[in-house]
Design a protein around this motif. Structure first.
Motif, PDB file in Angstrom:
ATOM      1  N   VAL A   9       0.849  -1.177   0.000  1.00  0.00           N
ATOM      2  CA  VAL A   9       0.000   0.000   0.000  1.00  0.00           C
ATOM      3  C   VAL A   9       0.888   1.230   0.000  1.00  0.00           C
ATOM      4  CG1 VAL A   9      -1.692   1.311   1.338  1.00  0.00           C
ATOM      5  CG2 VAL A   9      -1.874  -1.173   1.187  1.00  0.00           C
ATOM      6  N   PRO A  63      -0.222  -4.658   4.986  1.00  0.00           N
ATOM      7  CA  PRO A  63      -0.383  -3.535   5.910  1.00  0.00           C
ATOM      8  C   PRO A  63      -0.977  -2.320   5.186  1.00  0.00           C
ATOM      9  CG  PRO A  63       1.846  -4.461   6.039  1.00  0.00           C
ATOM     10  CD  PRO A  63       1.185  -5.081   4.859  1.00  0.00           C
ATOM     11  N   GLY A  64      -2.025  -1.752   5.769  1.00  0.00           N
ATOM     12  CA  GLY A  64      -2.635  -0.561   5.183  1.00  0.00           C
ATOM     13  C   GLY A  64      -3.828  -0.858   4.299  1.00  0.00           C
ATOM     14  N   ASN A 119      -7.316   0.541   5.580  1.00  0.00           N
ATOM     15  CA  ASN A 119      -7.496   1.978   5.437  1.00  0.00           C
ATOM     16  C   ASN A 119      -7.726   2.358   3.977  1.00  0.00           C
ATOM     17  OD1 ASN A 119      -7.421   2.724   8.114  1.00  0.00           O
ATOM     18  ND2 ASN A 119      -5.191   2.926   8.159  1.00  0.00           N
TER      19      ASN A 119
END
Lengths: 296, 524
Positions: free
Chosen positions: B260, B302-303, B306
């Motif tokens: 990301v 990760p991310g 969001n």
């Protein structure tokens, strides 16, 4: 990659006027709002040897005299026996990994209840509990960490603000009183009549390294008179018979007043982690955290 | 002696036979065709099918088995037939259920009206292991949480179809539906002759269409890049992940292939990063994003959460859907349907006792030897006690577990699942079956491919159909309604030609493949 819960809330006790969140190296910051507060997140992909995170906010607090507010809810009037309390606030009555409920926790409740100046008043009980915990647990940094649970605090009898908070929450929930964890800033000024406070220069700095995933803790250190004022602070809110949430700070044996700036709340620390993130590289220096709150 | 001559229904509801031993009307033609075959011929076709499974690598992985990880998924050649009227009923019932469950998820993650009204106890939802507090207030594209659903249906001793459980997270098994049909048409083409079995092969097209429709705004009419996110080769459903990615013509990716940046998801390719717009994820919530969920997970990105929250990438299924397929919440589904749609559930549930309710608790504890006990959040037939088939020690073990965490356990009466004939050794024997239809919730409509996966518990007397517990599968046929009549004569002729041809080609192919395997083994 980081997630920050550092922006103060706006509610009936405080108003946020301005908020600035910058990082060095700079990054594009994204944010979203949850019912419990606002989250900012950002990511820095290029290699960097240090990271500064600066968040500044300007807040007006207009909390009424906490003692006077409590005067309205000295009588329980069967408030906590209503099934509606459980069904509406069960989130703040159920145990969490950091807030366990058991017989040892219950024993503290009995001690505090005996010391309360009014029998059968939840509010009097909480005031007594606030004092009991303040006296029972010694403020000491470095003996606990972000994973420390209420039971471990009880065993050690020392810890920092979040440990006091977790222990108080456990006793409250064991006693059927909805209670929640609040993280925020505390103004440590000389002038106790000040109604305006500003927090600025909240900084953290951590060096980069070996795939390390984890939460970065903002420890609290003692300062001149109020504990937890030069770092992120944590306290407790309990639901009282007036149907409102009231703040208790067992670390300082205080009721929250206009010096408390509320940032985020949740069931326990995990819901209100001020800054968590992950980086790749070798772990080295722990993050440095500084909070300063000044009146303007 | 003809096939089926020694077949016994043993007092169970049999999908194929009436209690008097006569085939049910919708099975009559199939019955005649199979009876026309010799036992030897039938077994030879079974062997062909088995060989195809092995050669094509149609496998699943069994956890904790020392004999080996990958196993072929046994395929029984007698199809399970669902008559048209019954299928119409199933289809309506499943649509109703999925619409209600989506409304429930939207409500739970937004205003929580159903909790405020006390229809479902708040603590059950907020305390559910798969409730994602982090996702509260987020808006998935078009308000859809569950894009792909697999609900398990069973038929009880009275012949009533019931929903046993819903799978709203990452249901698997659809690849076997598609493969079973292909294999059966190859090894027994004559069975399909003028039966007009409803096709299932449009599933990948329907799924792809739905995934495309989820493309975020930035795609603005251009073709979105779609990926299937798999946990990797050690996952029990890896065969299916690779199969579906290939069928859909989308990228098969693992967490480590993605990253990301700037709240957008990218895929690492040999020509540099390529933006990914839609992800059909087959990784559980817990492992999807270490920033938000389990921090020790290395399977995720990760991310990602969001980026999803910001609308920069679409996920199917959405986050937090497991709160609605929790086995405790399951007991409330009829009330959930009534609450949002004002209707009674078209397909009933199985009666369920909830250990967290004091009245049910004592009943469960006193009847452990009669009930089926299930953990609220386990799947795949793990974490389960079948009372009448359990030992006292097993019952005591479950009593301890329930005592320690009543919220996590439910109990149901043991349903005498319907049976269907399966080839066991050299004979047909009755084996218990269930049915998992696959429901696709698209932006414009809900698509259910006719039939679904019929799973069969091949162990004698077993009620557990899960592939991880010795289950196999059958092809599932939905027949058209009354009044349908093709040009029987002409079709029959064409069919005969086609079937002869395909069987011939099939045998030839199998022989040559088999030959090459022997050669390799000889070298070793």
């Amino acid at each position: 990659m980081n997630e920050a819960r550092l922006m103060p809330l706006t509610d009936e006790d405080q108003t946020l006027h301005a908020f600035r969140f910058v990082t060095n190296p700079s990054a594009k910051v994204f944010s979203y709002t949850l019912p419990t507060g606002t989250v900012h997140h950002f990511q820095i992909r290029p290699p960097h040897s240090s990271l500064d995170i600066i968040s500044e906010s300007e807040v007006t607090t207009h909390r009424h005299d906490p003692i006077e507010r409590l005067a309205n809810c000295m009588e329980d009037n069967g408030f906590y026996y209503s099934g509606a309390i459980w069904s509406r606030y069960c989130e703040y009555l159920m145990p969490t990994p950091r807030v366990q409920l058991n017989e040892e926790i219950d024993a503290i409740a009995r001690t505090a209840r005996r010391a309360a100046y009014l029998p059968n008043s939840t509010t009097a009980f909480l005031l007594s509990l606030n004092t009991t915990l303040h006296q029972m647990v010694a403020y000491r940094t470095g003996v606990t960490d972000v994973h420390t649970s209420a039971l471990q605090v009880l065993e050690k009898k020392e810890g920092v603000c979040q440990d006091y908070a977790h222990l108080m929450i456990a006793v409250c929930r064991q006693s059927g009183i909805p209670s929640r964890y609040v993280s925020g800033y505390l103004y440590n000024g000389q002038d106790s009549d000040a109604l305006k406070a500003e927090q600025d220069g909240h900084e953290s700095n951590f060096d980069i390294p070996n795939l390390h995933t984890g939460e970065e803790r903002f420890g609290s250190r003692s300062s001149s008179n109020l504990l937890g004022a030069d770092a992120m602070h944590a306290w407790v809110e309990c639901l009282l018979p007036d149907g409102k949430w009231h703040g208790f700070d067992p670390t300082n044996d205080l009721l929250t007043n206009q010096h408390y700036i509320k940032v985020h709340y949740g069931r326990d620390y995990a819901d209100a982690v001020p800054l968590r993130g992950m980086f790749r590289g070798i772990t080295s220096a722990p993050p440095y955290v500084g909070v300063s709150v000044t009146e303007i | 002696m003809a096939l089926f001559d020694r077949y016994q229904t043993d007092g169970f509801y049999d999908e194929m036979f009436q209690p008097d031993g006569q085939p049910r009307p919708h099975y009559r033609r199939l019955y005649q065709r199979i009876r026309a075959m010799s036992g030897e011929d039938f077994r030879r076709r079974c062997q062909l099918a088995d060989l195809t499974l092995v050669n094509q690598g149609i496998t699943f992985a069994v956890y904790g088995n020392e004999e080996g990880v990958e196993k072929a998924f046994p395929f029984d050649l007698i199809p399970r037939i669902i008559p048209a009227e019954e299928w119409d009923h199933i289809e309506l019932g499943l649509k109703q259920r999925l619409v209600a469950l989506n409304l429930f998820l939207y409500d739970v993650y937004h205003d929580q009206k159903i909790l405020n009204d006390g229809v479902v106890p708040r603590e059950l939802v907020l305390g559910a292991a798969n409730y994602r507090r982090e996702f509260q207030g987020a808006d998935p594209p078009h308000g859809i949480y569950v894009h792909i659903c697999g609900s398990d249906l069973i038929r009880d001793g009275e012949g009533v179809l019931r929903v046993l459980e819903d799978n709203l997270r990452t249901p698997s098994g659809v690849s076997y539906v598609l493969e079973n049909r292909i294999i059966l048409t190859r090894v027994m083409p004559q069975l399909f002759r003028d039966m007009s079995v409803k096709p299932v092969d449009h599933y990948p097209v329907a799924l792809l269409k739905n995934l495309r429709a989820l493309a975020p705004a930035h795609c603005a009419g251009s073709e979105p890049t779609i990926g299937l996110l798999t946990p990797g080769v050690y996952n029990s459903a890896y065969f299916e992940h690779s199969f579906l990615a290939q069928q859909l013509g989308i990228q098969l990716v693992e967490g480590r292939d993605l990253f990301v940046d700037d709240n957008q998801v990218f895929m690492k390719t040999t020509r540099g990063p390529q933006r990914l717009d839609v992800i059909y994820r087959r990784v559980d919530d817990d492992f999807l994003d270490p920033m938000v969920f389990r921090q020790d997970s290395v399977l995720g990105v990760p991310g990602l959460i969001n980026a999803y929250r910001a609308g920069n990438v679409a996920l199917a299924n959405s986050i937090g859907t497991g709160v609605a397929d929790d086995k405790v919440i399951y007991a409330y589904v009829p009330r959930i349907i009534k609450y949002y749609l004002g209707e009674e559930a078209i397909i009933p549930n199985v009666d369920t006792f909830l250990a967290w309710q004091p009245s049910d608790y004592s009943y469960i504890m006193n009847n452990l030897d009669k009930l089926v006990i299930k953990a609220a959040n386990e799947s795949g037939g793990y974490g389960m006690l079948i009372g009448p088939q359990s030992t006292r020690a097993e019952q005591a073990e479950f009593a301890d577990k329930i005592r320690a965490n009543p919220r996590n356990y439910i109990a149901q009466p043991l349903i005498a699942l319907s049976r269907s004939p399966a080839m066991i050794g050299d004979n047909f024997e009755g084996r218990h079956v269930d049915l998992r239809p696959y429901i696709l919730y698209g932006v414009d409509d809900i698509t259910i491919i006719p039939g679904g996966l019929t799973r069969v518990a091949l162990r004698k007397g077993s009620y557990v159909v899960n592939s991880s517990q010795g289950g196999g599968s059958k092809d599932t046929w939905v027949l058209p309604g009354e009044g349908y009549a093709g040009n029987a004569g002409a079709m029959q002729k064409a069919d005969e030609i086609m079937s002869a041809l395909s069987l011939f080609q099939h045998q030839r192919q199998e022989q040559s493949e088999f030959g090459s395997i022997s050669t390799q083994m000889g070298v070793q």
